[in-house]
Motif scaffolding. Sequence first.
Motif, PDB file in Angstrom:
ATOM      1  N   ASP A  48     -55.838  22.807 -39.510  1.00  0.00           N
ATOM      2  CA  ASP A  48     -56.261  23.606 -40.659  1.00  0.00           C
ATOM      3  C   ASP A  48     -57.709  24.063 -40.504  1.00  0.00           C
ATOM      4  N   ALA A  49     -58.541  23.203 -39.904  1.00  0.00           N
ATOM      5  CA  ALA A  49     -59.952  23.571 -39.723  1.00  0.00           C
ATOM      6  C   ALA A  49     -60.085  24.767 -38.787  1.00  0.00           C
ATOM      7  N   SER A  50     -59.336  24.775 -37.677  1.00  0.00           N
ATOM      8  CA  SER A  50     -59.406  25.895 -36.732  1.00  0.00           C
ATOM      9  C   SER A  50     -58.889  27.173 -37.372  1.00  0.00           C
ATOM     10  N   LYS A  51     -57.829  27.042 -38.191  1.00  0.00           N
ATOM     11  CA  LYS A  51     -57.312  28.220 -38.890  1.00  0.00           C
ATOM     12  C   LYS A  51     -58.352  28.774 -39.858  1.00  0.00           C
ATOM     13  N   TYR A  52     -59.050  27.891 -40.546  1.00  0.00           N
ATOM     14  CA  TYR A  52     -60.057  28.334 -41.511  1.00  0.00           C
ATOM     15  C   TYR A  52     -61.199  29.069 -40.790  1.00  0.00           C
ATOM     16  N   TYR A  53     -61.634  28.514 -39.640  1.00  0.00           N
ATOM     17  CA  TYR A  53     -62.695  29.179 -38.883  1.00  0.00           C
ATOM     18  C   TYR A  53     -62.257  30.560 -38.403  1.00  0.00           C
ATOM     19  N   ARG A  54     -60.960  30.706 -38.132  1.00  0.00           N
ATOM     20  CA  ARG A  54     -60.468  31.987 -37.630  1.00  0.00           C
ATOM     21  C   ARG A  54     -60.338  33.023 -38.742  1.00  0.00           C
ATOM     22  N   PHE A  55     -59.807  32.608 -39.916  1.00  0.00           N
ATOM     23  CA  PHE A  55     -59.480  33.584 -40.961  1.00  0.00           C
ATOM     24  C   PHE A  55     -60.372  33.484 -42.203  1.00  0.00           C
ATOM     25  N   PHE A  56     -61.317  32.500 -42.217  1.00  0.00           N
ATOM     26  CA  PHE A  56     -62.283  32.349 -43.323  1.00  0.00           C
ATOM     27  C   PHE A  56     -61.595  31.979 -44.639  1.00  0.00           C
ATOM     28  N   ALA A  57     -60.393  31.469 -44.569  1.00  0.00           N
ATOM     29  CA  ALA A  57     -59.669  31.087 -45.775  1.00  0.00           C
ATOM     30  C   ALA A  57     -58.512  30.185 -45.361  1.00  0.00           C
ATOM     31  N   GLU A 110     -55.650  26.364 -29.425  1.00  0.00           N
ATOM     32  CA  GLU A 110     -55.036  25.119 -29.888  1.00  0.00           C
ATOM     33  C   GLU A 110     -56.022  23.971 -29.722  1.00  0.00           C
ATOM     34  N   ASP A 111     -56.114  23.108 -30.731  1.00  0.00           N
ATOM     35  CA  ASP A 111     -57.175  22.098 -30.771  1.00  0.00           C
ATOM     36  C   ASP A 111     -57.180  21.178 -29.560  1.00  0.00           C
ATOM     37  N   ARG A 112     -56.017  20.752 -29.103  1.00  0.00           N
ATOM     38  CA  ARG A 112     -55.966  19.794 -27.989  1.00  0.00           C
ATOM     39  C   ARG A 112     -56.425  20.414 -26.672  1.00  0.00           C
ATOM     40  N   HIS A 113     -56.534  21.736 -26.623  1.00  0.00           N
ATOM     41  CA  HIS A 113     -56.990  22.405 -25.405  1.00  0.00           C
ATOM     42  C   HIS A 113     -58.404  22.972 -25.541  1.00  0.00           C
ATOM     43  N   GLN A 114     -59.041  22.725 -26.675  1.00  0.00           N
ATOM     44  CA  GLN A 114     -60.420  23.185 -26.824  1.00  0.00           C
ATOM     45  C   GLN A 114     -61.340  22.368 -25.921  1.00  0.00           C
ATOM     46  N   GLY A 115     -62.409  23.003 -25.463  1.00  0.00           N
ATOM     47  CA  GLY A 115     -63.317  22.346 -24.528  1.00  0.00           C
ATOM     48  C   GLY A 115     -62.949  22.531 -23.075  1.00  0.00           C
ATOM     49  N   ARG A 116     -61.913  23.322 -22.782  1.00  0.00           N
ATOM     50  CA  ARG A 116     -61.483  23.564 -21.395  1.00  0.00           C
ATOM     51  C   ARG A 116     -61.936  24.942 -20.897  1.00  0.00           C
ATOM     52  N   GLY A 117     -62.798  25.602 -21.671  1.00  0.00           N
ATOM     53  CA  GLY A 117     -63.292  26.913 -21.246  1.00  0.00           C
ATOM     54  C   GLY A 117     -62.327  28.048 -21.503  1.00  0.00           C
ATOM     55  N   ILE A 118     -61.374  27.857 -22.426  1.00  0.00           N
ATOM     56  CA  ILE A 118     -60.348  28.875 -22.654  1.00  0.00           C
ATOM     57  C   ILE A 118     -60.920  30.094 -23.360  1.00  0.00           C
ATOM     58  N   ALA A 119     -61.774  29.884 -24.360  1.00  0.00           N
ATOM     59  CA  ALA A 119     -62.357  31.021 -25.073  1.00  0.00           C
ATOM     60  C   ALA A 119     -63.178  31.897 -24.122  1.00  0.00           C
ATOM     61  N   GLN A 120     -63.877  31.282 -23.167  1.00  0.00           N
ATOM     62  CA  GLN A 120     -64.650  32.067 -22.197  1.00  0.00           C
ATOM     63  C   GLN A 120     -63.737  32.913 -21.320  1.00  0.00           C
ATOM     64  N   ILE A 121     -62.619  32.328 -20.905  1.00  0.00           N
ATOM     65  CA  ILE A 121     -61.640  33.082 -20.111  1.00  0.00           C
ATOM     66  C   ILE A 121     -61.119  34.278 -20.908  1.00  0.00           C
ATOM     67  N   LEU A 122     -60.737  34.043 -22.147  1.00  0.00           N
ATOM     68  CA  LEU A 122     -60.230  35.128 -22.988  1.00  0.00           C
ATOM     69  C   LEU A 122     -61.278  36.215 -23.164  1.00  0.00           C
ATOM     70  N   ARG A 148     -68.813  25.977 -32.183  1.00  0.00           N
ATOM     71  CA  ARG A 148     -68.160  26.169 -30.889  1.00  0.00           C
ATOM     72  C   ARG A 148     -68.018  27.661 -30.556  1.00  0.00           C
ATOM     73  N   MET A 149     -67.617  28.463 -31.553  1.00  0.00           N
ATOM     74  CA  MET A 149     -67.446  29.898 -31.322  1.00  0.00           C
ATOM     75  C   MET A 149     -68.793  30.560 -31.061  1.00  0.00           C
ATOM     76  N   ILE A 150     -69.805  30.189 -31.832  1.00  0.00           N
ATOM     77  CA  ILE A 150     -71.135  30.767 -31.629  1.00  0.00           C
ATOM     78  C   ILE A 150     -71.650  30.431 -30.236  1.00  0.00           C
ATOM     79  N   ALA A 151     -71.455  29.185 -29.800  1.00  0.00           N
ATOM     80  CA  ALA A 151     -71.908  28.771 -28.468  1.00  0.00           C
ATOM     81  C   ALA A 151     -71.167  29.531 -27.376  1.00  0.00           C
ATOM     82  N   THR A 152     -69.863  29.789 -27.593  1.00  0.00           N
ATOM     83  CA  THR A 152     -69.089  30.531 -26.611  1.00  0.00           C
ATOM     84  C   THR A 152     -69.667  31.917 -26.385  1.00  0.00           C
TER      85      THR A 152
END
Length: 898
Positions: A48-57, A110-122, A148-152
């Motif tokens: 739910d936290a990741s969804k909130y960060y994505r959609f602000f609600a 997906e939360d379990r895959h965060q920290g693997r550099g996926i956002a940078q790849i995308l 995390r998003m700001i750092a990316t």
Amino acid sequence: MTDAQQVPAPPRHWEADVLLLDGGTAHIRPIRPEDAPRIVEFYARVSDASKYYRFFAPMPKLSQRDLKRFTEVDHTGRVAFILELADRIIAVGRFDVIEPGEAEVAFLVEDRHQGRGIAQILLEHLAQAGREVGVRRFVAEVLPDNKRMIATLEAAGYQVAGGVQHGVMSLEFSIDPTTMAIGVMSAREHRAEAASIAQFFAARSVAVIGASRRQDTIGQALVRNLVTGDFTGRVYAVNPAAEAVSGLPAYSSVSDIPDQVDLAIIAVPATAVHDVVLDCAAKGVKGLVVISSGFAETGEEGRRRQRKLVGLARSYGLRLIGPNCLGVINTDPEVRLNASLSPLMPARGRAGFFCQSGALGSAILEKVNNRGLGLSTFVSAGNRADVSGNDLLQYWEEDDSTEVVLLYLESIGNPRKFSRVARRVSRRKPVIAVRSGRSTQGVPMGHAVRTFAAPSGAIDAMFRQAGVIQVDTLDEMFDVAQLLAHQPLPAGRRVAIVGNSDALGLLAADAAASAGLVVSKSVELGADAGAEDFEDALDRAIDDPAVDAVVAVYIPPLNTTGVEVANVLAAVGEQSDKPLVSTFLGAEGVPELLRVPDVAGATAGRGSVPSYPAVEAAVRALAQVVEYALWLRTPQTDVAELDVDPDRGRAVIEGVLRTSPRGRELQYDELRELLDAYGIDLWPQRPVFTIEEALAAGEEFGWDVVLKATAERFRHRPDLAHVWRNIGDAGDMQHAWTALRAIIDRPDEAGFVVQPTAKPGVPVSIAAEEDPLFGPVVSFGIAGPLSELLGDRAYRIPPLSVHDARAMTREIKGSPMLFGYRGSEVVDVDRIEDLALRIARLKNDLTQLQAVALPLVMAGREGAPVLTATARVEPLTDQRSDWFARRLNPHPGDTLSD
């Protein structure tokens, strides 16, 4: 037909296998409408936290309207990528154009895959796609506590700016591939590829699938070599038809093994490998070594099987060595991994070795053992369907146990990346390479590479540019390696020869002169010279400031063992800060007598004196090391900073392709505009079809002009009478027009032009073209057919540094013509080098520019006017082998292999 079905397909190169920061693999591709059910499953796994960060609600579920909007895109104004692993979507990234040239970008991982550099790849792949569809700037709306998003975004290497409004951060940044952004991408690529290879060498548990009880079988040999090699981890035998193999309990499948399995060695029939990979993936195996043959080396059916194998392994996050390979070895005493078919476990040493052929790998290990060289690690990649030499370079760059890198290359699938990585690695440790097929450009069966149009000299130049020591044979490779592994680097070309054989001393001096070395001291001690004589002479030579290296020659008198002289050589070699090589008793390698103990456990320590059976081999190896040392000490400036306007040049090319979608040669005005955008002035000219037009052009230029034919058949042919010079008035032009038309066949097709006369100088040519394998290749030489026939051209792969351009003007055989040959004036070499840098930048920036050439640059004492130029534009049909987004090499049989 629905709107979704009418949407054009995205470019094929938008789909790729990628490597994550921890060394695991995944698959990225554009989203499709049929992905909707899996998007729902993916969204349900996101917190739910990741969804909130994505959609602000709060947004626990996706509505059908949202699902349609997310999965149905047009691949231009709305672009979305998904990342897949084990047939599950684990991340989504997208951008939506909000105004011309600007798009809003967002990610969800997906939360379990965060920290693997996926956002940078995308982000890398979205930015590359954006550049291709005309987007120049990304905007991201982010909640301030979404660290995390700001750092990316901030770590991507782009210049990010923005502020907070209504509790939301708006971050904006240009997606132009800046030097910093490319550097960040390369650093991540290096880290990921090194991590993926480390998983093989650091394995603590190994399963042999296909282990057999029968002697003289591959499965039996693999188990035996692991056990007798004293592997410090656990070995598991997998054979459904046996209860035990070589005293080890046998399991029916990898899944039946009760403990974790890090590495799987597969030696089953090719048709069974597919099921084994699925079993390994379910078990959580980290890497695969496929010994099995029956893949691309057997023909088209085998290529299809190999393509399927690699795709399957990567889809489950696994890297793969092979198939059809010998295996891998790590001599680290804490690991001692012999996961190969070689019964010989090499001694601990300082060299890492990569080869491709499994059969040749056994011979290589035998040679290493006979020479007493020792290895840190060894990889035989076989068909190199996945793991390649580039991956090993990335690993060895940071490996403290490896001081020298040895490569036996039967093919280079991605020379552009090889050049980039090797150039960096060579700064830290020497890279020695043997390249087969240098003359024939042939590759073994099973190696999928593009054909390339560049001559073999271009590859040789690329190796030199990267600081790679290229040798012709395996014996020469080991000659150089044993010197680099045990002796310091020389400071220059000056050598001293000390020996007890006048004949061998003369051979050494001749060999030194032929190899470009300078004999500054030669000491003949006589046949009866003893240990003290050698010690005194060697000490004096090493202390001499006019000596950079020493060659010692010792042929013992009858009934003499040479032990005392050996002790002297070993003692001097250990203490000297200058390299010492020898021809000692005709021995090859590092004889026991000349070894210095190594506390690190290597077979011959630093300071050990290498011996060569022939003095010519000793000198040749020393000369190779001298060239490397000089390259290492040459200041390597960064890529030249030039005042250029890529957007203006790109506009010229896009304008041409709008009117000529299939591409064409650029016309004169288009050429002037394109070159001017990169700071290159094209000498003025006027095409003329009648004498009246020729007279008008002469008047316009104020006379002192030339009239010349420019049709294709006249280019590069100074022996043809197609130029009339020194036209000073209308009468001269009348005469020139009549004379040229009289001696030229088909004068109406000659393409006459009038140009102002340029000052005399040396004609040179600079060219760049898009090679199917290399990408852009830049060449330089003296203009004219003789240079072309003799192959006297220098080549480099962009981006070029100032040093690269300087080297190009000096390495051609005709270079003395630029520097005052036989009393002529020294030309403006700086301007020539500047033009080479600008042409390289132009070709590197604009991929749709198939070729650009300055076939006639008149280099004079002051300046080098560009008298003629040509260029051809073609639509982009495929990606370059080294793009601005990380990707693994495509599957074998596709257009590109790494």
